[in-house]
Design a protein around this motif. Structure first.
Motif, PDB file in Angstrom:
ATOM      1  N   GLU A  31       0.760  -1.153   0.169  1.00  0.00           N
ATOM      2  CA  GLU A  31      -0.024   0.070   0.123  1.00  0.00           C
ATOM      3  C   GLU A  31       0.919   1.165  -0.090  1.00  0.00           C
ATOM      4  OE1 GLU A  31       0.113  -1.572   4.418  1.00  0.00           O
ATOM      5  OE2 GLU A  31       0.002  -2.302   2.272  1.00  0.00           O
ATOM      6  N   ASN A  32       2.215   1.056   0.274  1.00  0.00           N
ATOM      7  CA  ASN A  32       3.080   2.299   0.233  1.00  0.00           C
ATOM      8  C   ASN A  32       3.446   2.805  -0.963  1.00  0.00           C
ATOM      9  OD1 ASN A  32       3.121   2.235   3.105  1.00  0.00           O
ATOM     10  ND2 ASN A  32       5.091   1.505   3.189  1.00  0.00           N
ATOM     11  N   GLY A  33       3.045   1.835  -2.100  1.00  0.00           N
ATOM     12  CA  GLY A  33       3.220   2.312  -3.308  1.00  0.00           C
ATOM     13  C   GLY A  33       2.238   2.765  -3.872  1.00  0.00           C
ATOM     14  N   GLU A  34       0.974   3.136  -3.136  1.00  0.00           N
ATOM     15  CA  GLU A  34      -0.272   3.874  -3.795  1.00  0.00           C
ATOM     16  C   GLU A  34      -0.285   5.444  -3.597  1.00  0.00           C
ATOM     17  OE1 GLU A  34      -3.451   1.296  -1.974  1.00  0.00           O
ATOM     18  OE2 GLU A  34      -2.768  -0.323  -3.097  1.00  0.00           O
ATOM     19  N   GLU A  35       0.645   5.894  -2.520  1.00  0.00           N
ATOM     20  CA  GLU A  35       0.524   7.315  -1.906  1.00  0.00           C
ATOM     21  C   GLU A  35       1.767   7.886  -2.359  1.00  0.00           C
ATOM     22  OE1 GLU A  35      -0.875   7.558   2.082  1.00  0.00           O
ATOM     23  OE2 GLU A  35      -1.534   5.663   1.984  1.00  0.00           O
ATOM     24  N   LEU A  36       1.491   8.852  -3.124  1.00  0.00           N
ATOM     25  CA  LEU A  36       2.714   9.695  -3.755  1.00  0.00           C
ATOM     26  C   LEU A  36       3.909  10.314  -2.709  1.00  0.00           C
ATOM     27  CD1 LEU A  36       4.021  10.737  -6.000  1.00  0.00           C
ATOM     28  CD2 LEU A  36       2.692  12.813  -6.008  1.00  0.00           C
ATOM     29  N   ASN A  37       3.366  10.520  -1.539  1.00  0.00           N
ATOM     30  CA  ASN A  37       4.287  11.206  -0.523  1.00  0.00           C
ATOM     31  C   ASN A  37       5.310  10.080   0.292  1.00  0.00           C
ATOM     32  OD1 ASN A  37       3.890  13.691  -1.099  1.00  0.00           O
ATOM     33  ND2 ASN A  37       2.347  13.853   0.444  1.00  0.00           N
ATOM     34  N   ILE A  38       4.321   8.740   0.321  1.00  0.00           N
ATOM     35  CA  ILE A  38       5.125   7.886   0.912  1.00  0.00           C
ATOM     36  C   ILE A  38       5.866   7.038  -0.112  1.00  0.00           C
ATOM     37  CG2 ILE A  38       4.825   5.520   2.063  1.00  0.00           C
ATOM     38  CD1 ILE A  38       2.270   6.510   3.245  1.00  0.00           C
ATOM     39  N   LEU A  39       5.673   6.804  -1.156  1.00  0.00           N
ATOM     40  CA  LEU A  39       6.464   6.159  -2.172  1.00  0.00           C
ATOM     41  C   LEU A  39       7.549   7.124  -2.719  1.00  0.00           C
ATOM     42  CD1 LEU A  39       6.440   3.904  -4.299  1.00  0.00           C
ATOM     43  CD2 LEU A  39       5.387   5.355  -6.116  1.00  0.00           C
ATOM     44  N   ALA A  40       7.351   8.332  -2.588  1.00  0.00           N
ATOM     45  CA  ALA A  40       8.549   9.145  -2.657  1.00  0.00           C
ATOM     46  C   ALA A  40       9.671   8.907  -1.408  1.00  0.00           C
ATOM     47  CB  ALA A  40       8.360  10.681  -2.567  1.00  0.00           C
ATOM     48  N   LEU A  41       9.347   8.358  -0.552  1.00  0.00           N
ATOM     49  CA  LEU A  41      10.621   8.101   0.362  1.00  0.00           C
ATOM     50  C   LEU A  41      11.060   6.562   0.509  1.00  0.00           C
ATOM     51  CD1 LEU A  41       8.400   9.582   3.526  1.00  0.00           C
ATOM     52  CD2 LEU A  41      10.355  10.680   2.081  1.00  0.00           C
ATOM     53  N   GLU A  42      10.079   5.729  -0.109  1.00  0.00           N
ATOM     54  CA  GLU A  42      10.427   4.126  -0.053  1.00  0.00           C
ATOM     55  C   GLU A  42       9.716   3.631  -1.325  1.00  0.00           C
ATOM     56  OE1 GLU A  42       9.767   0.413   2.976  1.00  0.00           O
ATOM     57  OE2 GLU A  42       8.010   1.710   2.757  1.00  0.00           O
ATOM     58  N   ASN A  43      10.801   3.084  -1.885  1.00  0.00           N
ATOM     59  CA  ASN A  43      10.050   2.437  -3.159  1.00  0.00           C
ATOM     60  C   ASN A  43       9.973   0.933  -3.029  1.00  0.00           C
ATOM     61  OD1 ASN A  43       9.655   1.630  -5.997  1.00  0.00           O
ATOM     62  ND2 ASN A  43      11.767   1.254  -6.455  1.00  0.00           N
ATOM     63  N   VAL A  44       8.592   0.514  -3.343  1.00  0.00           N
ATOM     64  CA  VAL A  44       8.247  -0.757  -3.251  1.00  0.00           C
ATOM     65  C   VAL A  44       7.855  -1.412  -4.543  1.00  0.00           C
ATOM     66  CG1 VAL A  44       7.037  -0.323  -0.619  1.00  0.00           C
ATOM     67  CG2 VAL A  44       5.994   0.178  -2.806  1.00  0.00           C
ATOM     68  N   VAL A  45       8.245  -0.868  -5.676  1.00  0.00           N
ATOM     69  CA  VAL A  45       7.818  -1.527  -6.956  1.00  0.00           C
ATOM     70  C   VAL A  45       8.980  -1.929  -7.616  1.00  0.00           C
ATOM     71  CG1 VAL A  45       7.490  -0.907  -9.215  1.00  0.00           C
ATOM     72  CG2 VAL A  45       6.249   0.175  -7.587  1.00  0.00           C
ATOM     73  N   THR A  46       9.230  -3.266  -7.727  1.00  0.00           N
ATOM     74  CA  THR A  46      10.331  -4.026  -8.345  1.00  0.00           C
ATOM     75  C   THR A  46      10.286  -4.142 -10.000  1.00  0.00           C
ATOM     76  OG1 THR A  46      10.611  -5.493  -6.212  1.00  0.00           O
ATOM     77  CG2 THR A  46      11.674  -6.150  -8.236  1.00  0.00           C
ATOM     78  N   GLY A  47      11.139  -3.372 -10.533  1.00  0.00           N
ATOM     79  CA  GLY A  47      11.160  -3.183 -11.858  1.00  0.00           C
ATOM     80  C   GLY A  47      10.419  -4.250 -12.770  1.00  0.00           C
ATOM     81  N   CYS A  48      11.278  -5.519 -12.214  1.00  0.00           N
ATOM     82  CA  CYS A  48      11.183  -6.608 -13.187  1.00  0.00           C
ATOM     83  C   CYS A  48       9.761  -7.595 -12.983  1.00  0.00           C
ATOM     84  CB  CYS A  48      12.246  -8.035 -12.858  1.00  0.00           C
ATOM     85  SG  CYS A  48      12.139  -8.219 -11.198  1.00  0.00           S
ATOM     86  N   THR A  49       8.920  -6.792 -12.447  1.00  0.00           N
ATOM     87  CA  THR A  49       7.603  -7.226 -12.225  1.00  0.00           C
ATOM     88  C   THR A  49       6.451  -6.320 -12.671  1.00  0.00           C
ATOM     89  OG1 THR A  49       6.895  -6.316 -10.175  1.00  0.00           O
ATOM     90  CG2 THR A  49       8.116  -8.306  -9.971  1.00  0.00           C
ATOM     91  N   ALA A  50       7.258  -5.255 -13.403  1.00  0.00           N
ATOM     92  CA  ALA A  50       6.304  -4.221 -13.574  1.00  0.00           C
ATOM     93  C   ALA A  50       5.697  -3.951 -15.097  1.00  0.00           C
ATOM     94  CB  ALA A  50       6.795  -2.715 -13.525  1.00  0.00           C
ATOM     95  N   MET A  51       4.393  -3.704 -15.309  1.00  0.00           N
ATOM     96  CA  MET A  51       3.709  -3.371 -16.532  1.00  0.00           C
ATOM     97  C   MET A  51       3.303  -1.995 -16.494  1.00  0.00           C
ATOM     98  SD  MET A  51       0.501  -5.030 -18.409  1.00  0.00           S
ATOM     99  CE  MET A  51       1.115  -6.667 -18.746  1.00  0.00           C
ATOM    100  N   LEU A  52       3.617  -1.132 -17.536  1.00  0.00           N
ATOM    101  CA  LEU A  52       3.177   0.101 -17.869  1.00  0.00           C
ATOM    102  C   LEU A  52       2.136   0.125 -19.119  1.00  0.00           C
ATOM    103  CD1 LEU A  52       6.209   0.143 -16.510  1.00  0.00           C
ATOM    104  CD2 LEU A  52       6.445   2.487 -17.713  1.00  0.00           C
ATOM    105  N   ASN A  53       1.196   1.015 -18.909  1.00  0.00           N
ATOM    106  CA  ASN A  53       0.236   1.295 -20.147  1.00  0.00           C
ATOM    107  C   ASN A  53       0.719   2.380 -20.934  1.00  0.00           C
ATOM    108  OD1 ASN A  53      -0.357   3.553 -18.761  1.00  0.00           O
ATOM    109  ND2 ASN A  53      -2.781   2.978 -18.386  1.00  0.00           N
TER     110      ASN A  53
END
Length: 278
Positions: free
Chosen positions: A148-170
């Motif tokens: 859920e820390n990846g869903e809020e901009l201010n929290i995500l700015a402090l801690e990355n929880v997204v691992t690129g090798c699992t990510a899909m972008l539209n």
């Protein structure tokens, strides 16, 4: 159509197995867009061999040769992509057969028909040893990460929880990532921040879709969270300060203004405390 973007560097030991796992995905409407980032081993020959064997599935875009580094190489690949969706891919993991299908289904659900909204979907990972024996079925549990820390901009700015090798972008998100500032720390973090900054979504799939191979040469890795790892990190205070400063500069480049690196450190330590005692 989905473009799987793979930046390879000195990956001869694991690259063929990863390419095989991509070719064995249950979702077939995808192509592998691969770039060698100036390897000194047989990586270019492996890429050429697979490209010759699968000419309709593997592509090497017209991107300048040489070493760009992980971040810039991935964004050069993304800039070359014209597909509706793009996925980041590392050279040393194994994609489970349903990974692409599972991620795409969640992407369609998140878009809900609104393809103009930037969306990033990422999944859990199974942490694996070099021989692919499972170390942990869930990296998020292994590291005590909170999706859920990846869903809020201010929290995500402090801690990355997204691992690129699992990510899909539209496409709506990819179109906003045609250039990346020097202050961006890493491609996956910047992509997730950009999605939220533009009113989009970062969506987590609580299913491990990848064997995240640990072999001592990982760019990031999946160290288990706990007292030992926490003290190890705290003992490297200079690295902590450097990372906080990188986070501050990245936040400023995105348009989020923090008064100092110290502010980021205090917020980050609050997050660690919450993880440790929750």
């Amino acid at each position: 159509m989905i473009d799987v973007l793979l930046s390879a560097y000195n990956g001869e030991k694991y690259l063929a197995a990863q390419l095989d796992s991509l070719l064995n995905q249950t979702y077939a409407d995808m192509r592998i867009v691969i770039r060698d980032d100036g390897s000194k081993d047989s990586t270019p020959q492996i890429i050429e061999s697979y490209k010759n064997k699968y000419p309709h599935r593997i592509f090497t875009p017209d991107i300048p040769k040489g070493n760009m580094g992980v971040k810039n190489s991935f964004f050069a690949l993304l800039e070359s992509s014209t597909a509706e969706y793009a996925m980041f891919c590392d050279q040393d993991d194994i994609w489970l057969p349903e990974k692409t299908a599972i991620t795409l289904a969640k992407m369609k659900e998140a878009e809900n028909g609104n393809t103009d909204m930037p969306v990033l979907v990422h999944t859990d990972l199974a942490v694996a040893a070099e021989n692919l024996d499972i170390i942990a079925k869930s990296m998020f549990a292994h590291q005590k990460l909170r999706p859920e820390n990846g869903e809020e901009l201010n929290i995500l700015a402090l801690e990355n929880v997204v691992t690129g090798c699992t990510a899909m972008l539209n496409r709506a998100l990819a179109d906003r990532l045609k250039s990346i500032p020097e202050e961006a720390v890493i491609h996956d973090w910047w992509a997730a921040l950009t999605a939220l900054k533009h009113g989009g979504k970062v969506v987590f799939v609580p299913e491990s879709t990848i064997l995240y191979r640990q072999h001592g040469r990982n760019t990031i890795g999946a160290e288990k969270f706990g007292i030992k790892s926490l003290f190890g990190r705290l003992s490297r205070i200079n690295a902590l300060l450097a990372n906080a400063e990188k986070g501050r500069k990245q936040a400023e480049a995105l348009g989020l203004r923090y008064s100092s690196a110290g502010y980021i450190i205090r917020k980050a330590l609050l997050l660690v405390k919450r993880q440790l005692f929750s």
